[in-house]
Motif scaffolding. Sequence first.
Motif, PDB file in Angstrom:
ATOM      1  N   ALA A   9       2.897   7.343   8.201  1.00 23.32           N
ATOM      2  CA  ALA A   9       2.212   7.846   9.389  1.00 23.32           C
ATOM      3  C   ALA A   9       1.193   8.915   9.030  1.00 23.32           C
ATOM      4  CB  ALA A   9       3.233   8.406  10.377  1.00 23.32           C
ATOM      5  N   GLY A 148       4.073   7.075  20.363  1.00 21.47           N
ATOM      6  CA  GLY A 148       4.829   7.369  19.153  1.00 21.47           C
ATOM      7  C   GLY A 148       5.997   8.303  19.412  1.00 21.47           C
ATOM      8  N   ASP A 151       8.905   6.512  21.128  1.00 19.13           N
ATOM      9  CA  ASP A 151       9.694   5.753  20.158  1.00 19.13           C
ATOM     10  C   ASP A 151      10.563   6.680  19.314  1.00 19.13           C
ATOM     11  OD1 ASP A 151      10.264   3.163  18.768  1.00 19.13           O
ATOM     12  OD2 ASP A 151       9.365   4.231  17.077  1.00 19.13           O
ATOM     13  N   THR A 152       9.985   7.801  18.876  1.00 16.29           N
ATOM     14  CA  THR A 152      10.728   8.744  18.039  1.00 16.29           C
ATOM     15  C   THR A 152      11.873   9.392  18.812  1.00 16.29           C
ATOM     16  OG1 THR A 152       8.732   9.222  16.758  1.00 16.29           O
ATOM     17  CG2 THR A 152      10.536  10.808  16.608  1.00 16.29           C
ATOM     18  N   HIS A 244       7.925   1.037   8.162  1.00 14.47           N
ATOM     19  CA  HIS A 244       7.666   0.674   9.562  1.00 14.47           C
ATOM     20  C   HIS A 244       7.744  -0.834   9.793  1.00 14.47           C
ATOM     21  CE1 HIS A 244       6.244   4.655  10.986  1.00 14.47           C
ATOM     22  NE2 HIS A 244       5.843   4.798   9.738  1.00 14.47           N
ATOM     23  N   ARG A 250       4.274  -1.629  14.837  1.00 10.80           N
ATOM     24  CA  ARG A 250       3.793  -0.305  15.242  1.00 10.80           C
ATOM     25  C   ARG A 250       2.896  -0.373  16.467  1.00 10.80           C
ATOM     26  NH1 ARG A 250       6.780   2.949  15.123  1.00 10.80           N
ATOM     27  NH2 ARG A 250       8.159   1.167  14.868  1.00 10.80           N
TER      28      ARG A 250
END
Length: 278
Positions: A9, A148, A151-152, A244, A250
């Motif tokens: 990332a 992002g 998702d995290t 990933h 992604r």
Amino acid sequence: MLKQRILTASVLGLPALALVAWGPNWVVLLLVSLILGLATWEWAGLAGLRGASARGLLVAGVVIPVLALGASPIGALHYLILGLVLLWWLVVLLILPFYREREVDEKANRGHLFALAAIVALVPAGMSLVWLHALVPLLVVYLVVLVGLADTGAYFAGKTFGRNPLAPHISPGKTREGLFGGLVTVLAFAIVGAAIWGLEPMDALVFLLLSVLIGLVSVVGDLFESILKREAGEKDSGSLLPGHGGILDRFDSMVAAAPVFLAGLLWLALIPAPPAAA
């Protein structure tokens, strides 16, 4: 695995975000087209298109319309596509609870339908990102970071508190606790974003609600790609991004989030809507 994710990332994501924030629209159009081309190649493989010519044809079917739409003035066609894709994701949301994995022969029969779905889903996503960038580039950065973080937040909340499956027939690893954790993370980020932009209280409230909605919508895109992978019997869409998986792994959440975010911003008048060209 986590270290690999962070490294990937940082090396690829941060330069791309900088380009989106400060680069011209035509460069962002090329970047989005490249990402979509790679994602479509992986999507074609999941849909069962094994030959390079067939996969290349599907890539062209996505990338060429995105380039054409991104390079042309905003017109009635853009608004029509945006409206239709909102209906598409609504239908996907409604059918997700009823999905069950099929037999091998039935999967083969549905491969071409999944290939067609690539055009229906990916073209509007690319168009929406380029359109939004032409209006407010930093909102594209905000959207990417928001998705992002959703998702995290879901990942860590699910690992820590996850007990109840969210969609056991599609993605057994996802939990309701993870979803809640992702939405809390999104809300916190949206509060910071509203403060930075100095939004009036009512606009800030609407912006927060829209951001949370996008957090939910991003899960729909993720689950739809999970169906593709389950039908193909694959864990990841590819291996281009260490830690990933593939590009599509992604970008899947963004596919659903981008058009809904753009439509919400326009409908709620949080950004000016350009007049449709004749």
